[in-house]
Design a protein around this motif. Structure first.
Motif, PDB file in Angstrom:
ATOM      1  N   GLY A  82     -27.467 -10.822 -13.644  1.00 45.32           N
ATOM      2  CA  GLY A  82     -27.884  -9.548 -13.071  1.00 45.32           C
ATOM      3  C   GLY A  82     -26.779  -8.821 -12.328  1.00 45.32           C
ATOM      4  O   GLY A  82     -26.971  -7.695 -11.891  1.00 45.32           O
ATOM      5  N   MET A  83     -25.593  -9.438 -12.196  1.00 41.82           N
ATOM      6  CA  MET A  83     -24.474  -8.830 -11.478  1.00 41.82           C
ATOM      7  C   MET A  83     -23.560  -8.104 -12.459  1.00 41.82           C
ATOM      8  O   MET A  83     -23.280  -8.591 -13.545  1.00 41.82           O
ATOM      9  CB  MET A  83     -23.684  -9.930 -10.755  1.00 41.82           C
ATOM     10  N   LEU A  84     -23.131  -6.903 -12.063  1.00 41.19           N
ATOM     11  CA  LEU A  84     -22.154  -6.128 -12.833  1.00 41.19           C
ATOM     12  C   LEU A  84     -20.920  -5.937 -11.979  1.00 41.19           C
ATOM     13  O   LEU A  84     -21.029  -5.703 -10.771  1.00 41.19           O
ATOM     14  CB  LEU A  84     -22.719  -4.748 -13.195  1.00 41.19           C
ATOM     15  N   TYR A  85     -19.755  -6.043 -12.593  1.00 42.11           N
ATOM     16  CA  TYR A  85     -18.522  -5.617 -11.932  1.00 42.11           C
ATOM     17  C   TYR A  85     -17.721  -4.776 -12.915  1.00 42.11           C
ATOM     18  O   TYR A  85     -17.769  -4.992 -14.122  1.00 42.11           O
ATOM     19  CB  TYR A  85     -17.714  -6.778 -11.351  1.00 42.11           C
ATOM     20  N   ALA A  86     -17.024  -3.791 -12.370  1.00 45.44           N
ATOM     21  CA  ALA A  86     -16.218  -2.876 -13.186  1.00 45.44           C
ATOM     22  C   ALA A  86     -14.799  -2.866 -12.636  1.00 45.44           C
ATOM     23  O   ALA A  86     -14.588  -2.599 -11.454  1.00 45.44           O
ATOM     24  CB  ALA A  86     -16.813  -1.469 -13.167  1.00 45.44           C
ATOM     25  N   LEU A  87     -13.854  -3.165 -13.495  1.00 47.26           N
ATOM     26  CA  LEU A  87     -12.441  -3.195 -13.125  1.00 47.26           C
ATOM     27  C   LEU A  87     -11.864  -1.798 -13.365  1.00 47.26           C
ATOM     28  O   LEU A  87     -11.124  -1.556 -14.307  1.00 47.26           O
ATOM     29  CB  LEU A  87     -11.732  -4.280 -13.937  1.00 47.26           C
ATOM     30  N   ASN A  88     -12.226  -0.886 -12.473  1.00 47.39           N
ATOM     31  CA  ASN A  88     -11.907   0.532 -12.645  1.00 47.39           C
ATOM     32  C   ASN A  88     -10.502   0.902 -12.190  1.00 47.39           C
ATOM     33  O   ASN A  88     -10.099   2.050 -12.338  1.00 47.39           O
ATOM     34  CB  ASN A  88     -12.943   1.397 -11.913  1.00 47.39           C
ATOM     35  N   ARG A  89      -9.770  -0.057 -11.646  1.00 51.46           N
ATOM     36  CA  ARG A  89      -8.388   0.208 -11.199  1.00 51.46           C
ATOM     37  C   ARG A  89      -7.416  -0.766 -11.857  1.00 51.46           C
ATOM     38  O   ARG A  89      -6.389  -1.090 -11.263  1.00 51.46           O
ATOM     39  CB  ARG A  89      -8.315   0.102  -9.683  1.00 51.46           C
ATOM     40  N   HIS A  90      -7.758  -1.228 -13.038  1.00 56.42           N
ATOM     41  CA  HIS A  90      -6.914  -2.200 -13.743  1.00 56.42           C
ATOM     42  C   HIS A  90      -6.634  -3.399 -12.839  1.00 56.42           C
ATOM     43  O   HIS A  90      -5.510  -3.909 -12.782  1.00 56.42           O
ATOM     44  CB  HIS A  90      -5.612  -1.555 -14.234  1.00 56.42           C
ATOM     45  N   ASP A  91      -7.679  -3.847 -12.145  1.00 56.61           N
ATOM     46  CA  ASP A  91      -7.543  -4.886 -11.123  1.00 56.61           C
ATOM     47  C   ASP A  91      -7.068  -6.216 -11.710  1.00 56.61           C
ATOM     48  O   ASP A  91      -7.676  -6.747 -12.643  1.00 56.61           O
ATOM     49  CB  ASP A  91      -8.899  -5.121 -10.439  1.00 56.61           C
ATOM     50  N   ARG A  92      -6.004  -6.757 -11.117  1.00 58.36           N
ATOM     51  CA  ARG A  92      -5.551  -8.101 -11.463  1.00 58.36           C
ATOM     52  C   ARG A  92      -6.516  -9.065 -10.775  1.00 58.36           C
ATOM     53  O   ARG A  92      -6.801  -8.915  -9.591  1.00 58.36           O
ATOM     54  CB  ARG A  92      -4.127  -8.319 -10.976  1.00 58.36           C
ATOM     55  N   HIS A  93      -7.019 -10.062 -11.533  1.00 58.39           N
ATOM     56  CA  HIS A  93      -8.028 -10.946 -10.964  1.00 58.39           C
ATOM     57  C   HIS A  93      -8.003 -12.332 -11.590  1.00 58.39           C
ATOM     58  O   HIS A  93      -7.382 -12.545 -12.634  1.00 58.39           O
ATOM     59  CB  HIS A  93      -9.420 -10.319 -11.115  1.00 58.39           C
ATOM     60  N   LEU A  94      -8.679 -13.243 -10.919  1.00 56.07           N
ATOM     61  CA  LEU A  94      -8.903 -14.587 -11.424  1.00 56.07           C
ATOM     62  C   LEU A  94     -10.394 -14.721 -11.693  1.00 56.07           C
ATOM     63  O   LEU A  94     -11.216 -14.413 -10.826  1.00 56.07           O
ATOM     64  CB  LEU A  94      -8.479 -15.636 -10.395  1.00 56.07           C
ATOM     65  N   LEU A  95     -10.738 -15.140 -12.883  1.00 54.51           N
ATOM     66  CA  LEU A  95     -12.133 -15.330 -13.263  1.00 54.51           C
ATOM     67  C   LEU A  95     -12.401 -16.827 -13.329  1.00 54.51           C
ATOM     68  O   LEU A  95     -11.726 -17.551 -14.070  1.00 54.51           O
ATOM     69  CB  LEU A  95     -12.406 -14.665 -14.615  1.00 54.51           C
TER      70      LEU A  95
END
Length: 131
Positions: A82-95
């Protein structure tokens, strides 16, 4: 109209194994929709560094648990159904997946379908935006 069934994509060129993840490419650039859509499995117990510097991505979790950590700030967001995330700033991340995650991912610009992450955790630029 385009109609596809996930079970018919399994084992085809639209079923891409990236090591920590498996992405079933429901829509790709060739479909002409202006975005691509993927049903993605993130394997339990994995951590994947990602930096979509050439794409924007929105992700909706339909099963499993994990977290996304923004590189730089260290901010962590739990992932659950049910969670949404949007990488709207070309976010560098660890999944990270503490349980196997099933995610619906949408990319703009659309991917061609065979991409896997490069050393930076990115996909190559789409042909439409390549220089």
């Amino acid at each position: 109209m385009i109609v596809r069934h996930l079970e018919k994509l399994l084992g085809t060129e639209r079923d891409v194994d990236g090591g920590n993840w498996i992405s079933r490419r429901l829509l790709t650039a060739d479909d002409g929709m202006g975005f691509s859509m993927h049903d993605t499995i993130i394997k339990s117990g994995t951590e994947t560094p990602i930096w979509y510097k050439h794409h924007l991505e929105a992700v909706y979790c339909i099963a499993g648990k994990g977290e996304i950590e923004l590189v730089g700030s260290g901010e962590i967001f739990p992932i659950q159904p049910g969670m949404l995330y949007a990488l709207n700033r070309h976010d560098r991340h660890l999944l990270r997946a503490s349980e196997t995650l099933q995610l619906i991912c949408v990319f703009n610009p659309p991917v061609t379908g065979r991409e896997v992450h490069d050393a930076d955790g990115a996909y190559a630029p789409s042909p439409a935006i390549a220089s």
